[in-house]
Design a protein around this motif. Structure first.
Motif, PDB file in Angstrom:
ATOM      1  N   LYS A  97      60.880  24.651  70.819  1.00  0.00           N
ATOM      2  CA  LYS A  97      59.953  24.945  71.877  1.00  0.00           C
ATOM      3  C   LYS A  97      59.821  23.855  72.705  1.00  0.00           C
ATOM      4  O   LYS A  97      59.643  22.519  72.023  1.00  0.00           O
ATOM      5  N   PRO A 114      57.611  21.321  74.689  1.00  0.00           N
ATOM      6  CA  PRO A 114      56.339  20.827  74.382  1.00  0.00           C
ATOM      7  C   PRO A 114      55.454  21.096  75.446  1.00  0.00           C
ATOM      8  O   PRO A 114      55.618  21.462  76.521  1.00  0.00           O
ATOM      9  N   PRO A 115      53.871  21.089  75.266  1.00  0.00           N
ATOM     10  CA  PRO A 115      53.022  21.458  76.147  1.00  0.00           C
ATOM     11  C   PRO A 115      53.197  20.606  77.468  1.00  0.00           C
ATOM     12  O   PRO A 115      53.359  19.456  77.396  1.00  0.00           O
ATOM     13  N   ILE A 116      52.507  21.339  78.530  1.00  0.00           N
ATOM     14  CA  ILE A 116      52.357  20.656  79.801  1.00  0.00           C
ATOM     15  C   ILE A 116      50.895  19.965  79.815  1.00  0.00           C
ATOM     16  O   ILE A 116      49.869  20.219  79.228  1.00  0.00           O
ATOM     17  N   THR A 117      51.206  18.493  79.791  1.00  0.00           N
ATOM     18  CA  THR A 117      50.155  17.717  79.815  1.00  0.00           C
ATOM     19  C   THR A 117      49.733  16.692  80.968  1.00  0.00           C
ATOM     20  O   THR A 117      48.949  16.110  80.761  1.00  0.00           O
ATOM     21  N   PRO A 138      55.346  17.817  80.208  1.00  0.00           N
ATOM     22  CA  PRO A 138      54.848  16.804  79.431  1.00  0.00           C
ATOM     23  C   PRO A 138      54.899  15.248  79.822  1.00  0.00           C
ATOM     24  O   PRO A 138      55.539  15.233  80.975  1.00  0.00           O
TER      25      PRO A 138
END
Length: 122
Positions: free
Chosen positions: A15, A17-20, A102
């Motif tokens: 998956k 990675p999250p938007i950071t 990310p």
């Protein structure tokens, strides 16, 4: 029951990675496609082939003070990544593009933005 057990051992697709993080730059509309093409040609990215064409086409119909957002699924350093691109038409034919993703992905986009700005400023 057997299906449940076999599903437990199936390899899961990685998956994104999250938007950071985010970065942005103001463009003249004709500069958007060349920048996105440059970004797509960066060997660290695997982006959709029609990304530059699609976004440039969508921008041509935007009016002043309008916002539009795209979700782009691709790869960064061989791993899945989700990048969101937001365009805000803050001047006639001059969108402000913001890139969300990310940290490492956004850092590379930021490097490309700086290099593109330096190359087009001269």
């Amino acid at each position: 029951m057997l299906t449940f057990l076999t599903d437990l051992f199936k390899p899961q697709a990685p998956k994104a990675p999250p938007i950071t993080s985010e970065t942005s730059m103001n463009f003249d509309a004709p500069e958007v496609a060349p920048f996105l093409t440059r970004l797509a040609n960066n060997p660290r990215f695997g982006l959709p082939a029609d990304l530059a064409e699609q976004i440039a086409s969508d921008l041509s119909g935007m009016e002043l003070d309008q916002t539009r957002r795209w979700k782009v699924e691709g790869d960064f350093d061989g791993a899945p990544v989700m990048i969101e691109i937001e365009a805000f038409m803050d001047d006639i034919d001059a969108p402000d593009l913001t890139f969300f993703g990310p940290d490492a992905t956004v850092a590379e986009i930021d490097r490309e933005l700086i290099a593109f700005d330096e190359a087009t400023a001269g």
